[in-house]
Scaffold this active site. Structure first.
Site, PDB file in Angstrom:
ATOM      1  N   LYS A  41      13.465  40.400  50.598  1.00 53.39           N
ATOM      2  CA  LYS A  41      14.165  39.884  49.424  1.00 53.39           C
ATOM      3  C   LYS A  41      13.532  38.583  48.966  1.00 53.39           C
ATOM      4  O   LYS A  41      13.144  37.735  49.775  1.00 53.39           O
ATOM      5  CB  LYS A  41      15.648  39.606  49.755  1.00 53.39           C
ATOM      6  CG  LYS A  41      16.458  40.845  50.088  1.00 53.39           C
ATOM      7  CD  LYS A  41      16.647  41.738  48.889  1.00 53.39           C
ATOM      8  CE  LYS A  41      17.691  41.202  47.929  1.00 53.39           C
ATOM      9  NZ  LYS A  41      17.881  42.131  46.801  1.00 53.39           N
ATOM     10  N   HIS A  46      51.461  44.120  30.462  1.00 54.79           N
ATOM     11  CA  HIS A  46      50.264  44.442  31.235  1.00 54.79           C
ATOM     12  C   HIS A  46      50.533  45.462  32.338  1.00 54.79           C
ATOM     13  O   HIS A  46      49.691  45.669  33.193  1.00 54.79           O
ATOM     14  CB  HIS A  46      49.671  43.163  31.812  1.00 54.79           C
ATOM     15  CG  HIS A  46      49.391  42.130  30.769  1.00 54.79           C
ATOM     16  ND1 HIS A  46      48.584  42.374  29.677  1.00 54.79           N
ATOM     17  CD2 HIS A  46      49.808  40.856  30.638  1.00 54.79           C
ATOM     18  CE1 HIS A  46      48.528  41.279  28.927  1.00 54.79           C
ATOM     19  NE2 HIS A  46      49.264  40.346  29.485  1.00 54.79           N
ATOM     20  N   ARG A 100      43.924  41.280  32.735  1.00 51.25           N
ATOM     21  CA  ARG A 100      42.550  41.221  32.212  1.00 51.25           C
ATOM     22  C   ARG A 100      41.877  42.579  32.111  1.00 51.25           C
ATOM     23  O   ARG A 100      40.790  42.690  31.565  1.00 51.25           O
ATOM     24  CB  ARG A 100      41.707  40.291  33.081  1.00 51.25           C
ATOM     25  CG  ARG A 100      42.238  38.876  33.018  1.00 51.25           C
ATOM     26  CD  ARG A 100      41.315  37.894  33.696  1.00 51.25           C
ATOM     27  NE  ARG A 100      42.007  36.624  33.824  1.00 51.25           N
ATOM     28  CZ  ARG A 100      41.491  35.563  34.393  1.00 51.25           C
ATOM     29  NH1 ARG A 100      40.280  35.624  34.902  1.00 51.25           N
ATOM     30  NH2 ARG A 100      42.170  34.447  34.471  1.00 51.25           N
ATOM     31  N   PRO A 133      41.723  39.413  43.752  1.00 50.93           N
ATOM     32  CA  PRO A 133      41.663  40.265  44.937  1.00 50.93           C
ATOM     33  C   PRO A 133      40.229  40.428  45.432  1.00 50.93           C
ATOM     34  O   PRO A 133      39.351  40.847  44.691  1.00 50.93           O
ATOM     35  CB  PRO A 133      42.208  41.614  44.434  1.00 50.93           C
ATOM     36  CG  PRO A 133      42.701  41.380  43.047  1.00 50.93           C
ATOM     37  CD  PRO A 133      42.061  40.156  42.540  1.00 50.93           C
ATOM     38  N   GLU A 134      39.999  40.054  46.647  1.00 49.05           N
ATOM     39  CA  GLU A 134      38.735  40.362  47.304  1.00 49.05           C
ATOM     40  C   GLU A 134      39.023  41.363  48.415  1.00 49.05           C
ATOM     41  O   GLU A 134      40.137  41.845  48.547  1.00 49.05           O
ATOM     42  CB  GLU A 134      38.091  39.076  47.829  1.00 49.05           C
ATOM     43  CG  GLU A 134      37.584  38.189  46.709  1.00 49.05           C
ATOM     44  CD  GLU A 134      36.221  37.588  47.004  1.00 49.05           C
ATOM     45  OE1 GLU A 134      35.448  38.185  47.778  1.00 49.05           O
ATOM     46  OE2 GLU A 134      35.930  36.511  46.468  1.00 49.05           O
TER      47      GLU A 134
END
Length: 301
Positions: free
Chosen positions: A174, A112, A131, A2-3
DNA sequence: CATGCCCCCTGCACGC
DNA sequence: TGCGTGCAGGGGGCAT
């Protein structure tokens, strides 16, 4: 995994079953995910009503009438399954890869399945995360903006603040490359590895380019910064749109949210041809800050 | 302060 | 075929 677009899709899917409904019962099946649950997690959730549900970066937040905010993160492998009462059964034909049907989901369950919310409207919402990189916690609404998980997060990439000027300003001193700078959550919230790769590809910018080169005070640098801001917005908007449409199909045949197929231009396409028209390049994979970057060395500079 | 690296955990893709 | 190995990934936290 998932993003931001998947999290947005999951949030939109949860909203109709959670918002303005009471959490009548919570099953918490272990003491921790990535971080421990609060010791009074269940007690603070049960009999409270979800007033509103929204997304910040990759977090899903649910404001409760108790004054708490439920903060949820899907990590790498987290997903929600919604079971609603009285949904007509559908044929098991035509399901998409990686998805399973409601009936299977119910009968199988999973070791899970870590948290189950029972809602006053009869919906049962199960959080599954093999996970366990995800997390759930409770934060007092007044402490929300000072909470350590939220206070240093940068702008929302789909909001109005993202612009070439913002990128140039943020990256002007940066010393790292563009890839690393874009993954840094304190500038842009919720950009992950996949969509950074895809955005850089669309903007034709190399992940190895120094981030500060977007900030030079000349027309070319300004243009690059604008292109990148636009690319980020477009990549995410397209992905949200793709998720939104498949969510509709999915939610009608089974309750699982947030898993849908994407086709990427560069991500995970090492050695394959560049998709840009007439570009003879092959996608290359390099490692930057311990993460894979995929790009076309021919057309990304 | 800025940056780099480790680590949490499991499923999966490999190779023998 | 089966088993072992190693890697992926978000992001906090710690060492430098």
């Amino acid at each position: 995994m998932p993003e931001l677009p998947e999290v947005e899709t999951v949030c939109r899917g949860l909203r109709p079953v959670m918002e303005n409904n009471m959490i009548t019962r919570v099953e918490q099946r272990r003491l921790n995910l990535r971080i421990p649950f609060p010791g009074d997690f269940v007690a603070r959730l049960e009999n409270s009503t979800v007033k509103s549900l929204w997304r910040r970066a990759k977090y899903i937040l649910a404001e409760l009438d108790s004054g708490d905010v439920l903060l949820m993160h899907l990590g790498m492998s987290g997903r929600f399954t919604i079971e609603e009462p009285q949904i007509p059964k559908k044929s098991s034909k035509g399901q998409q890869p990686g998805m399973f049907h409601r009936e299977e989901a119910i009968s199988k369950g999973s070791t899970h399945d870590h948290v189950v919310f029972h809602m006053s409207n009869g919906a049962v919402i199960t959080y599954t995360d093999p996970r366990r990189f995800g997390l759930m916690t409770l934060i007092g609404a007044k402490q929300l903006h000072n909470h350590k998980l939220l206070k240093d997060i940068g702008i929302e990439p789909l909001g109005n603040e993202l612009s070439g000027a913002y990128l140039a300003q943020s990256f002007c001193d940066k010393k790292t490359n563009l890839k690393t700078a874009l993954l840094d959550q304190k500038f842009i919230a919720g950009l992950g590895n996949i969509y950074v790769c895809e955005s850089l590809y669309r903007a034709r910018l190399s992940p190895k380019r120094l981030a500060a080169t977007l900030a030079k005070k000349n027309a070319e640098a300004n243009n690059r910064a604008d292109m990148l801001a636009e690319a980020i917005r477009n990549v995410l908007t397209d992905a949200v749109a793709a998720g939104g449409s498949s969510l509709n199909d999915y939610a009608q045949t089974n309750g699982e949210l947030g898993y849908f197929q994407h086709s990427f231009d560069v991500y995970d396409r090492e050695g394959e041809p560049c998709k840009r028209n007439r570009c003879p390049g092959k996608i290359r994979r390099i490692v930057q800050s311990g993460r894979s970057s995929f790009y076309c060395p021919r057309c990304q500079r």
